[in-house]
Design an enzyme around this catalytic site. Structure first.
Site, short mmCIF file in Angstrom:
data_model
loop_
_atom_site.label_atom_id
_atom_site.label_comp_id
_atom_site.label_asym_id
_atom_site.label_seq_id
_atom_site.Cartn_x
_atom_site.Cartn_y
_atom_site.Cartn_z
N ASN A 1 5.23 4.68 8.62
CA ASN A 1 3.90 4.24 8.23
C ASN A 1 3.02 5.39 7.74
O ASN A 1 2.03 5.16 7.04
CB ASN A 1 3.21 3.55 9.41
CG ASN A 1 1.79 3.13 9.11
OD1 ASN A 1 1.55 2.27 8.27
ND2 ASN A 1 0.83 3.76 9.78
N TYR B 1 -0.38 8.04 -5.58
CA TYR B 1 -0.12 7.20 -4.40
C TYR B 1 0.74 6.00 -4.78
O TYR B 1 1.75 5.73 -4.13
CB TYR B 1 -1.47 6.74 -3.83
CG TYR B 1 -1.35 5.85 -2.60
CD1 TYR B 1 -1.19 6.39 -1.33
CD2 TYR B 1 -1.45 4.46 -2.71
CE1 TYR B 1 -1.10 5.58 -0.21
CE2 TYR B 1 -1.36 3.65 -1.61
CZ TYR B 1 -1.20 4.21 -0.36
OH TYR B 1 -1.11 3.39 0.76
N ASN C 1 3.40 16.78 11.49
CA ASN C 1 3.32 16.41 10.08
C ASN C 1 4.69 15.92 9.66
O ASN C 1 5.69 16.59 9.91
CB ASN C 1 2.90 17.63 9.26
CG ASN C 1 2.57 17.28 7.83
OD1 ASN C 1 3.31 16.56 7.17
ND2 ASN C 1 1.46 17.80 7.33
N VAL C 2 4.76 14.76 9.02
CA VAL C 2 6.06 14.18 8.68
C VAL C 2 6.85 15.02 7.69
O VAL C 2 8.05 14.82 7.52
CB VAL C 2 5.92 12.74 8.15
CG1 VAL C 2 5.41 11.80 9.23
CG2 VAL C 2 5.06 12.69 6.90
N ALA D 1 2.70 5.46 -7.35
CA ALA D 1 4.05 5.82 -7.80
C ALA D 1 4.96 6.10 -6.61
O ALA D 1 6.12 5.68 -6.57
CB ALA D 1 4.00 7.02 -8.72
N SER E 1 2.91 -0.45 -0.22
CA SER E 1 1.58 -0.92 -0.62
C SER E 1 1.73 -2.01 -1.67
O SER E 1 2.68 -2.00 -2.46
CB SER E 1 0.77 0.24 -1.21
OG SER E 1 -0.41 -0.24 -1.87
N LYS F 1 4.53 4.98 -3.59
CA LYS F 1 4.73 3.73 -2.86
C LYS F 1 5.77 2.84 -3.55
O LYS F 1 6.55 2.15 -2.88
CB LYS F 1 3.39 2.99 -2.71
CG LYS F 1 2.45 3.65 -1.72
CD LYS F 1 3.05 3.63 -0.33
CE LYS F 1 2.20 4.33 0.70
NZ LYS F 1 2.78 4.24 2.07
#
Length: 259
Positions: free
Chosen positions: A94, A159, A67-68, A161, A146, A163
Site C-alpha cells: 500500500n 504517479y 522506507n520501502v 504511470a 489507483s 500506478k
C-alpha cells in the site's frame, strides 16, 4: 459465531500508519490476523499500533519504521514475521509516493524517486515475501494501485504511470506464482478521504466541508470514499473467499472509470 476470515493468518502491510493502510490493518485485526505493519513515519506507526491494541488487546501487532525502497529492511520485516509467527500468508503493498509535476516538466530525478517507491518498493516486498508466501500454501498479494491507472487527468503523470505499471506487475506475478499457490490481485481506489488529503487541504486553508464538496464530480456516487470502504475489498482479496481469483484488477472508485 462466524469464524474470523483471517484467523491464524499473518499479514504484512506497507504504508500502514494511516489512511487505507491503517484501515486495512484494523479490519485484518478484527478478522483474526497477526500483523507486521511497515511505514516510513515511525510516530504515526506507533500511534496506529497503540490504537489497534487498545481495540484488540489480544492481537499480535509488530511494526517496522522503514522506507520501502530499502531492500534490506523488506527482508528484515519478513524475517520478523517468520521469527514471531512462523511464516507469512498475506502481503499488502500500500505504500506510495505522490508527485504533482506535469509530464512536460518532470525531471529524471523526480521519475527516479517515484519509481523507487511505487515500483521498486513494491518489488522489494514481493521479492522478500514470496518464499514465505509460497510456503504458506495459500499466499495472497494485494497491490494497491489507483483508479487513475486506467483514467487520465492532468498533473499526475508520474504517479499515474507508476500506478498503471503496478497493474502490469500484478498480472505478471499472477502468472508466475500460480504454480506456487500464491495469488496476486490489485485494487484501484478512487478519491478516498485520508489524513493525507485532509492535512494537505488544511495547509492551504480549506475546511473539511470544502474538501468534501470538491470531489462530488469524481465518482458516480458523488462523494469521497471512506478508507474502510477500500479496506474491505483488500480484506476480501486477502481471504479464502477470493481463493479462485488471481491476476484481477478491482475498481473501487465509485464508478469513476466509466464516467
Amino acid at each position: 459465531m462466524t469464524t474470523p476470515r483471517l484467523l491464524n493468518k499473518t499479514a504484512l502491510i506497507t504504508g500502514s500508519a494511516a489512511g487505507i493502510g491503517a484501515a486495512s490493518a484494523r479490519l485484518f485485526c478484527q478478522e483474526g490476523a497477526a500483523l507486521m505493519l511497515v511505514d516510513a513515519n515511525a510516530q504515526a506507526l506507533a500511534s496506529t499500533r497503540q490504537r489497534l491494541l487498545g481495540e484488540f488487546p489480544n492481537a499480535s501487532v509488530f511494526t517496522l519504521a522503514a522506507n520501502v525502497t530499502d531492500e534490506a529492511q523488506a527482508q528484515s520485516a519478513v524475517a520478523r514475521c517468520i521469527a514471531e509467527r512462523g511464516g507469512l500468508d498475506i502481503l499488502v503493498n500500500n505504500a506510495a509516493m505522490r508527485n504533482y509535476s506535469a509530464a512536460a516538466n518532470a525531471t529524471p530525478e523526480e521519475w527516479q524517486a517515484m519509481v523507487s517507491v511505487n515500483l521498486v518498493g513494491m518489488s522489494n516486498y514481493c521479492r522478500a515475501a514470496l518464499p514465505a508466501l509460497r510456503s504458506s500454501g495459500s499466499g495472497s498479494i494485494v497491490n494497491v494501485s489507483s483508479c487513475y491507472a486506467v483514467a487520465g487527468r492532468r498533473g499526475m503523470a508520474l504517479y499515474d504511470a507508476t500506478k498503471a505499471a503496478q497493474l502490469a506487475y500484478t498480472r505478471t506475478l499472477a502468472f508466475e506464482e500460480a504454480e506456487h499457490g500464491v495469488r496476486a490481485n490489485a485494487i484501484c481506489p478512487g478519491s478516498t478521504l485520508t489524513d493525507f488529503h485532509v492535512e494537505r487541504a488544511q495547509v492551504v486553508g480549506k475546511s473539511l466541508e470544502q474538501l468534501k464538496v470538491e470531489r462530488k464530480d469524481t465518482s458516480l456516487i458523488g462523494r469521497w470514499a471512506h478508507p474502510e470502504e477500500v479496506a474491505w475489498p483488500i480484506l476480501w482479496f486477502a481471504s479464502s473467499e477470493a481463493s479462485f481469483i488471481t491476476g484481477t484488477t478491482l475498481m473501487v472508485d465509485g464508478g469513476l472509470h466509466i464516467m
